[in-house]
Design a protein around this motif. Structure first.
Motif, PDB file in Angstrom:
ATOM      1  N   VAL A  54       0.850  -1.201   0.000  1.00  0.00           N
ATOM      2  CA  VAL A  54       0.000   0.000   0.000  1.00  0.00           C
ATOM      3  C   VAL A  54       0.875   1.236   0.000  1.00  0.00           C
ATOM      4  CG1 VAL A  54      -1.742   1.298   1.269  1.00  0.00           C
ATOM      5  CG2 VAL A  54      -1.874  -1.199   1.171  1.00  0.00           C
ATOM      6  N   TYR A  55       0.549   2.162  -0.899  1.00  0.00           N
ATOM      7  CA  TYR A  55       1.301   3.415  -1.035  1.00  0.00           C
ATOM      8  C   TYR A  55       0.311   4.546  -1.260  1.00  0.00           C
ATOM      9  CZ  TYR A  55       4.665   6.819  -2.862  1.00  0.00           C
ATOM     10  OH  TYR A  55       5.439   7.936  -3.070  1.00  0.00           O
ATOM     11  N   ASP A  56       0.382   5.561  -0.404  1.00  0.00           N
ATOM     12  CA  ASP A  56      -0.543   6.702  -0.509  1.00  0.00           C
ATOM     13  C   ASP A  56      -2.004   6.253  -0.514  1.00  0.00           C
ATOM     14  OD1 ASP A  56       1.136   8.807  -0.333  1.00  0.00           O
ATOM     15  OD2 ASP A  56       1.117   9.333  -2.459  1.00  0.00           O
ATOM     16  N   GLY A  57      -2.306   5.252   0.299  1.00  0.00           N
ATOM     17  CA  GLY A  57      -3.680   4.798   0.431  1.00  0.00           C
ATOM     18  C   GLY A  57      -4.173   3.900  -0.683  1.00  0.00           C
ATOM     19  N   LYS A  58      -3.322   3.599  -1.663  1.00  0.00           N
ATOM     20  CA  LYS A  58      -3.716   2.718  -2.760  1.00  0.00           C
ATOM     21  C   LYS A  58      -2.879   1.444  -2.727  1.00  0.00           C
ATOM     22  CE  LYS A  58      -5.172   6.432  -5.885  1.00  0.00           C
ATOM     23  NZ  LYS A  58      -4.992   7.058  -7.222  1.00  0.00           N
ATOM     24  N   THR A  59      -3.503   0.353  -3.157  1.00  0.00           N
ATOM     25  CA  THR A  59      -2.836  -0.937  -3.161  1.00  0.00           C
ATOM     26  C   THR A  59      -2.267  -1.218  -4.549  1.00  0.00           C
ATOM     27  OG1 THR A  59      -4.329  -1.786  -1.459  1.00  0.00           O
ATOM     28  CG2 THR A  59      -3.123  -3.412  -2.761  1.00  0.00           C
ATOM     29  N   TYR A  60      -1.001  -1.665  -4.596  1.00  0.00           N
ATOM     30  CA  TYR A  60      -0.327  -1.882  -5.874  1.00  0.00           C
ATOM     31  C   TYR A  60       0.122  -3.322  -6.079  1.00  0.00           C
ATOM     32  CZ  TYR A  60      -0.411   3.127  -6.493  1.00  0.00           C
ATOM     33  OH  TYR A  60      -0.836   4.428  -6.655  1.00  0.00           O
ATOM     34  N   GLY A  61      -0.398  -4.237  -5.296  1.00  0.00           N
ATOM     35  CA  GLY A  61      -0.050  -5.628  -5.497  1.00  0.00           C
ATOM     36  C   GLY A  61      -1.014  -6.537  -4.763  1.00  0.00           C
ATOM     37  N   VAL A  62      -1.178  -7.759  -5.276  1.00  0.00           N
ATOM     38  CA  VAL A  62      -2.033  -8.768  -4.653  1.00  0.00           C
ATOM     39  C   VAL A  62      -1.171  -9.997  -4.356  1.00  0.00           C
ATOM     40  CG1 VAL A  62      -4.039 -10.265  -4.942  1.00  0.00           C
ATOM     41  CG2 VAL A  62      -4.062  -7.958  -5.911  1.00  0.00           C
ATOM     42  N   PRO A  63      -1.108 -10.442  -3.096  1.00  0.00           N
ATOM     43  CA  PRO A  63      -0.293 -11.619  -2.771  1.00  0.00           C
ATOM     44  C   PRO A  63      -0.750 -12.855  -3.538  1.00  0.00           C
ATOM     45  CG  PRO A  63      -0.969 -10.456  -0.772  1.00  0.00           C
ATOM     46  CD  PRO A  63      -1.751  -9.858  -1.902  1.00  0.00           C
ATOM     47  N   PHE A  64       0.225 -13.622  -4.022  1.00  0.00           N
ATOM     48  CA  PHE A  64      -0.078 -14.867  -4.717  1.00  0.00           C
ATOM     49  C   PHE A  64       0.536 -16.058  -3.984  1.00  0.00           C
ATOM     50  CE2 PHE A  64       1.048 -18.076  -8.004  1.00  0.00           C
ATOM     51  CZ  PHE A  64      -0.232 -18.408  -8.410  1.00  0.00           C
ATOM     52  N   LYS A  65       1.784 -15.926  -3.589  1.00  0.00           N
ATOM     53  CA  LYS A  65       2.539 -17.049  -3.039  1.00  0.00           C
ATOM     54  C   LYS A  65       3.385 -16.548  -1.871  1.00  0.00           C
ATOM     55  CE  LYS A  65       5.573 -20.706  -4.924  1.00  0.00           C
ATOM     56  NZ  LYS A  65       6.709 -20.665  -4.000  1.00  0.00           N
ATOM     57  N   THR A  66       3.400 -17.299  -0.777  1.00  0.00           N
ATOM     58  CA  THR A  66       4.189 -16.935   0.396  1.00  0.00           C
ATOM     59  C   THR A  66       5.337 -17.928   0.553  1.00  0.00           C
ATOM     60  OG1 THR A  66       2.233 -16.033   1.507  1.00  0.00           O
ATOM     61  CG2 THR A  66       4.119 -16.557   2.890  1.00  0.00           C
ATOM     62  N   ALA A  67       6.507 -17.427   0.935  1.00  0.00           N
ATOM     63  CA  ALA A  67       7.675 -18.282   1.141  1.00  0.00           C
ATOM     64  C   ALA A  67       8.116 -18.206   2.597  1.00  0.00           C
ATOM     65  CB  ALA A  67       8.817 -17.849   0.220  1.00  0.00           C
ATOM     66  N   HIS A  68       8.249 -19.352   3.233  1.00  0.00           N
ATOM     67  CA  HIS A  68       8.734 -19.447   4.607  1.00  0.00           C
ATOM     68  C   HIS A  68      10.252 -19.611   4.544  1.00  0.00           C
ATOM     69  CE1 HIS A  68       9.387 -20.697   8.690  1.00  0.00           C
ATOM     70  NE2 HIS A  68       8.104 -20.771   8.984  1.00  0.00           N
ATOM     71  N   LYS A  69      10.987 -18.582   4.941  1.00  0.00           N
ATOM     72  CA  LYS A  69      12.437 -18.552   4.759  1.00  0.00           C
ATOM     73  C   LYS A  69      13.209 -18.868   6.032  1.00  0.00           C
ATOM     74  CE  LYS A  69      13.787 -15.252   1.867  1.00  0.00           C
ATOM     75  NZ  LYS A  69      14.099 -16.029   0.655  1.00  0.00           N
ATOM     76  N   SER A  70      12.526 -19.486   6.992  1.00  0.00           N
ATOM     77  CA  SER A  70      13.192 -19.911   8.227  1.00  0.00           C
ATOM     78  C   SER A  70      13.105 -21.423   8.402  1.00  0.00           C
ATOM     79  CB  SER A  70      12.561 -19.210   9.440  1.00  0.00           C
ATOM     80  OG  SER A  70      12.654 -17.812   9.326  1.00  0.00           O
ATOM     81  N   ALA A  71      12.884 -22.141   7.326  1.00  0.00           N
ATOM     82  CA  ALA A  71      12.720 -23.593   7.373  1.00  0.00           C
ATOM     83  C   ALA A  71      14.058 -24.298   7.176  1.00  0.00           C
ATOM     84  CB  ALA A  71      11.723 -24.055   6.311  1.00  0.00           C
ATOM     85  N   VAL A  72      14.279 -25.356   7.933  1.00  0.00           N
ATOM     86  CA  VAL A  72      15.477 -26.185   7.814  1.00  0.00           C
ATOM     87  C   VAL A  72      15.020 -27.624   7.574  1.00  0.00           C
ATOM     88  CG1 VAL A  72      17.616 -26.951   8.896  1.00  0.00           C
ATOM     89  CG2 VAL A  72      16.698 -24.663   9.422  1.00  0.00           C
ATOM     90  N   TRP A  73      15.358 -28.167   6.415  1.00  0.00           N
ATOM     91  CA  TRP A  73      15.009 -29.547   6.077  1.00  0.00           C
ATOM     92  C   TRP A  73      16.131 -30.472   6.519  1.00  0.00           C
ATOM     93  CZ3 TRP A  73      10.350 -30.693   3.528  1.00  0.00           C
ATOM     94  CH2 TRP A  73       9.629 -29.587   3.058  1.00  0.00           C
ATOM     95  N   TYR A  74      15.769 -31.629   7.053  1.00  0.00           N
ATOM     96  CA  TYR A  74      16.796 -32.541   7.565  1.00  0.00           C
ATOM     97  C   TYR A  74      16.339 -33.988   7.418  1.00  0.00           C
ATOM     98  CZ  TYR A  74      14.039 -33.361  11.844  1.00  0.00           C
ATOM     99  OH  TYR A  74      13.061 -33.718  12.734  1.00  0.00           O
ATOM    100  N   ARG A  75      17.299 -34.911   7.650  1.00  0.00           N
ATOM    101  CA  ARG A  75      17.002 -36.338   7.617  1.00  0.00           C
ATOM    102  C   ARG A  75      16.869 -36.851   9.059  1.00  0.00           C
ATOM    103  NH1 ARG A  75      21.190 -39.400   5.471  1.00  0.00           N
ATOM    104  NH2 ARG A  75      22.620 -37.626   5.372  1.00  0.00           N
ATOM    105  N   PRO A  76      15.658 -37.185   9.507  1.00  0.00           N
ATOM    106  CA  PRO A  76      15.459 -37.652  10.884  1.00  0.00           C
ATOM    107  C   PRO A  76      16.287 -38.881  11.237  1.00  0.00           C
ATOM    108  CG  PRO A  76      13.360 -37.078   9.883  1.00  0.00           C
ATOM    109  CD  PRO A  76      14.383 -37.029   8.784  1.00  0.00           C
TER     110      PRO A  76
END
Length: 418
Positions: free
Chosen positions: A122-144
């Motif tokens: 939002v800029y000056d009370g107007k919206t200039y984008g619509v969310p499409f996809k969210t990325a979780h950037k604190s994830a750690v994948w591992y082998r249990p």
């Protein structure tokens, strides 16, 4: 953020078309959609478009990869009508500095959007984008299985993580696979540490008109903590040399394909690569970045792709945004894995369900990717390069080299900021 992670699971196609091209047939003008995705992600987006049903207009998908920002600067040929922008932090800058974006119609400007999206779009009370996809950037994948064999569990604190790494290393297992060939992976690490120790400083840098991280002592403190991990001998799979040339998908294959490391910091969109290369589909786990100190909240850094409309826009482009904004439109991609929607916690794999629930939890620290909001300071010739040089100075060399390397990194970044 633009990055070579867009190239995993195959080389990029140069053009994919949903429907017929109006430029060829002379029919209704097509809606051109610029994306940074390739390989599996591009295929999944094509499936999303197919799932929209019959449209009254053709759609052309133009993969631009790391050059997605060129979608706004086209001077020859047609500009894209819709851009899937992987740098939400660019939205206010594109709007205020270049006046390139069309405001989103009120009926698509969701007033119930999470605060973080609101701040970015939002800029000056107007919206200039619509969310499409969210990325979780604190994830750690591992082998249990590796953790079980060595007798360790996912860390709850940063100090636990350092101890875990030492235990694995002593057992002959390289703890961490690091995709240092993609500088944004290094910034993800630093951002999580900085957010964990100094959330107010992180938030202040994200909103500053002239951000200068090098002037903040908390930035140096975050580097010192990061250095305590990267400098520990035996931590990095393949050492510094391999890490420097290893890109995002390669680091995942190191853990789940070659099994030369136990874990990798990798966002939710890594899931299709993890599942494609895992030798055992039941030997997949994920934990999230731990708190930096007892009693502190764990950091959660997020990114995302947003739909923006370059000027001049068309009714057909707005209609496509409306259709893609429907909560069910992305179901084909969710079924394939590696896709999160802000506010949605159902329909995912168990691993992504955990990540989605954390994004909606009321407690904890939640901030957008800082490097995307710093402008050039956070980019390939700024923070990316500084952290790469930092890794070269300290990797596998022990903690004694860290203080001098921190000073060098701060001075290097100061030169970028000036």
């Amino acid at each position: 953020m633009p990055s070579s992670r867009r190239a995993f699971l195959g080389a990029a196609a140069t053009l994919m078309v949903a429907g017929c091209s109006s430029d060829v047939l002379g029919l209704r003008r097509s809606v051109r959609v610029a994306v940074s995705w390739s390989g599996q992600e591009l295929h999944a987006f094509h499936d999303v478009l197919d799932g929209l049903g019959k449209l009254d207009y053709p759609v052309e998908v133009v993969p631009l990869g790391d050059d997605i920002s060129t979608a706004f600067g086209a001077r020859s040929g047609r500009r894209p009508d819709l851009v899937m922008l992987p740098q939400p932090g660019l939205v206010p800058r594109e709007r205020s500095e270049r006046n390139d974006l069309q405001a989103i119609p009120d009926e698509l400007a969701n007033p119930g959007r999470a605060r973080l999206w609101e701040d970015l779009l939002v800029y000056d009370g107007k919206t200039y984008g619509v969310p499409f996809k969210t990325a979780h950037k604190s994830a750690v994948w591992y082998r249990p299985s590796v953790f079980r064999d060595v007798g360790v569990e996912p860390p709850r604190l940063w100090s636990d993580w350092l101890t875990l790494n030492k235990t694995l290393s002593d057992a002959g297992v390289r703890p961490l696979s690091l995709a240092a060939g993609d500088g944004w992976v290094l910034t993800d690490f630093l951002e999580n540490v900085l957010l964990g120790i100094a959330p107010a400083v992180y938030a202040g840098l994200a909103t500053a008109t002239d951000p200068r991280p090098s002037r903040r002592p908390e930035f140096a403190a975050a580097l010192r903590l990061l250095g305590s991990m990267w400098s520990a001998p035996g931590t990095l799979a393949g050492g510094v040399k391999r890490s420097l040339v290893q890109q995002f998908p390669d680091a995942i294959v190191e853990v789940f394909g070659h099994r030369r490391a136990a874990m990798v910091l990798a966002s939710d969109f890594a899931e299709p690569v993890v599942r494609s290369f895992a030798a055992d589909p039941d030997d997949i786990g994920v934990f999230t970045f731990p708190a930096l100190a007892p009693g502190a909240a764990a950091p959660v850094v997020v990114g995302g792709d947003v739909m923006v409309l370059p000027k001049p826009t068309s009714d057909d482009a707005v209609d496509l945004v409306r259709r893609l904004s429907d909560p069910t439109a992305v179901d084909p991609w969710i079924r394939q894995g590696g896709f999160l929607v802000d506010g949605r916690v159902s329909g995912y794999s168990p691993e992504l369900t955990r990540l989605a629930e954390q994004l909606t939890a009321p407690n904890g620290l939640l901030q957008f990717d800082l490097s995307d909001q710093l402008g050039p300071v956070g980019g390939i010739n700024g923070l990316w390069r500084v952290l790469t040089d930092f890794l070269i100075r300290i990797g596998d060399r022990g903690s004694a080299v860290v203080p001098e390397a921190v000073d060098a990194a701060v001075n290097e970044l100061r030169g970028v900021e000036s």
